[in-house]
Design an enzyme around this catalytic site. Structure first.
Site, short mmCIF file in Angstrom:
data_model
loop_
_atom_site.label_atom_id
_atom_site.label_comp_id
_atom_site.label_asym_id
_atom_site.label_seq_id
_atom_site.Cartn_x
_atom_site.Cartn_y
_atom_site.Cartn_z
N GLU A 108 93.67 28.60 29.34
CA GLU A 108 94.09 29.64 28.39
C GLU A 108 93.39 30.95 28.72
O GLU A 108 92.17 31.00 28.85
CB GLU A 108 93.74 29.23 26.95
CG GLU A 108 94.45 27.98 26.45
CD GLU A 108 95.89 28.22 26.03
OE1 GLU A 108 96.34 29.40 26.04
OE2 GLU A 108 96.57 27.23 25.69
N HIS A 126 98.31 29.03 30.67
CA HIS A 126 98.83 29.61 29.41
C HIS A 126 98.07 30.88 29.03
O HIS A 126 97.07 31.24 29.65
CB HIS A 126 98.66 28.60 28.27
CG HIS A 126 99.60 27.45 28.33
ND1 HIS A 126 100.68 27.32 27.50
CD2 HIS A 126 99.62 26.37 29.15
CE1 HIS A 126 101.33 26.20 27.79
NE2 HIS A 126 100.71 25.61 28.79
N HIS A 136 105.38 28.58 28.22
CA HIS A 136 105.61 29.57 27.15
C HIS A 136 105.84 30.92 27.82
O HIS A 136 104.90 31.53 28.34
CB HIS A 136 104.40 29.61 26.21
CG HIS A 136 104.16 28.29 25.53
ND1 HIS A 136 102.92 27.77 25.31
CD2 HIS A 136 105.05 27.39 25.05
CE1 HIS A 136 103.04 26.60 24.69
NE2 HIS A 136 104.32 26.34 24.53
N GLU A 172 103.79 34.24 27.77
CA GLU A 172 102.42 34.23 28.28
C GLU A 172 102.42 34.63 29.76
O GLU A 172 102.14 33.85 30.67
CB GLU A 172 101.81 32.84 28.04
CG GLU A 172 101.68 32.57 26.53
CD GLU A 172 101.51 31.10 26.17
OE1 GLU A 172 101.63 30.78 24.98
OE2 GLU A 172 101.26 30.28 27.07
ZN LIG Z 1 101.06 28.55 25.81
#
Ligand SMILES: [Zn+2]
Length: 380
Positions: free
Chosen positions: A340, A264, A171, A174
């Site tokens: 994350e 991420h 992504h 990010e």
């Molecule tokens: Zn992500």
């Protein structure tokens, strides 16, 4: 006053920029996709006739329709005068508009959703890494916009050596993910670092610092050049729609995988956490033991990591098989974690000036190396 997004990872549309006390902007959608949230623009500020600083009030009018509106609660945008140091600026959200207020101290100021990680810096990272003895820079193929899918191989294969894969920025918005990777690689290539040297005796690393260079340059939040969410492409990727995943997956099938970390950022949660592959068919007691141990070690290493808050766990057999971590964890029956980091801050250790930042992301990347060092013997 002038507002521009005509640069690497720029994203903004100007609706009305005539009055500094009411600047109206919109975030652009990812190409061929409904997703949007990443913004990055430059403001050439208005200076009053007597050279007094002027307060600028900037509204992002369509914030309430962004991909993750929970991301705007308690969120402060970042700004920079020198494009190096990014600081938090007063930001509010009324359920519809995100409003950023700043009285610029200099003529020109950049704003972004998070500290950007440029394509040029990405190239610098790859090419400075390749100078190290233990590091090879490989190109797996091309993206749809014609950029390289670059892979760093660090260390040598060998009898009994573990194969550890890291990917980041599936992504593209990010950006903290590539800051994390930069810290990780810096430490892994440091010949004076005992943890790195010990690890390279036991493992070989394959690292993709940017899984989505097209989306990154285009200023996307979540998708590649044709609107594919790469982290939903792992079961059946194609060269037409998701060459980024196709090429990396092929290489993984060639090398095998003993551990996988996919890096991420999370819009909503103000903490660092990991998400495993507990819902995949191959998940078993060994998987769980490895996951628990890794989390325990990370908690012991750094107060920036916690395991109280995170995503809901998948029911057995109910994992989405198109997600990278799930596909890898199932295919290779290995420890596979999505890492994350917050866009906002780690609220267990808040920093009101910079929030969660590029530097803190890099330091967390370095700490993860210690975590892997404590796990490496058990990975196979
Ligand atoms: Zn992500």
């Amino acid at each position: 006053m002038q507002i521009s997004d005509n640069f690497d990872s720029g994203n903004i549309r100007v609706i009305d920029a005539t009055s500094p006390d009411n600047i109206q902007l919109e975030i652009k959608h990812d190409n061929q996709s409904e997703f949007f949230q990443w913004f990055h623009f430059k403001l050439q500020a208005d200076i009053s006739a007597d050279n007094e600083a002027v307060e600028h009030v900037i509204h992002l009018n369509n914030a309430g329709k962004a991909a993750y509106v929970e991301g705007w609660e308690d969120y402060q945008a970042v700004a920079s005068y020198d494009r190096d140091h990014w600081f938090r600026v007063p930001t509010s959200y009324d359920g519809e508009k995100l409003t950023i207020t700043l009285t610029p101290e200099y003529d020109s100021v950049y704003f972004a959703y998070f500290s950007p990680y440029s394509y040029e810096r990405h190239q610098d990272l790859l090419h400075s890494a390749q100078l190290q003895l233990d590091c090879r820079l490989q190109v797996l193929g091309q993206t749809l916009d014609g950029r390289d899918m670059s892979l760093l191989k660090i260390g040598e294969e060998g009898e009994g050596k573990r194969v550890i894969w890291l990917t980041a920025r599936q992504h593209p918005g990010e950006t903290m993910a590539e800051w994390f990777i930069e810290g990780f690689i810096d430490r892994l290539l440091d010949e004076d670092d005992g943890v790195a040297r010990a690890l390279l005796n036991k493992a070989v690393f394959y690292i993709v610092p940017n899984m989505n260079p097209d989306g990154s340059v285009r200023g996307h939040l979540r998708t590649n050049a044709v609107g594919a969410n790469l982290n939903r492409e792992w079961l059946t990727p194609t060269m037409e729609r998701s060459p980024e995943v196709f090429l990396v997956r092929e290489k993984m099938l060639e090398t095998g995988v003993d551990m996988f970390l996919d890096i991420h950022g999370d819009e909503a949660l103000p903490v660092n956490f990991v998400a495993g592959c507990e819902g995949v068919v191959a998940y078993d007691e060994r998987h769980k033991a490895l996951e628990d141990k890794f989390k325990e070690i990370l908690v012991a290493i750094t107060p920036e990591f916690q395991d109280e808050r995170g995503y809901d766990k998948d029911e057995p057999g109910k994992a989405n098989p198109t997600v990278g971590t799930n596909w890898v964890g199932n295919q290779f029956k290995c420890l596979a974690y999505t890492v994350e980091m917050p866009f906002k801050d780690n609220d267990l250790l808040p920093d009101y000036s910079v929030g969660w930042s590029d530097t803190r992301s890099s330091l967390l990347g370095r700490d993860f190396l210690t975590g892997i060092y404590h796990m490496v013997d058990e990975l196979r």
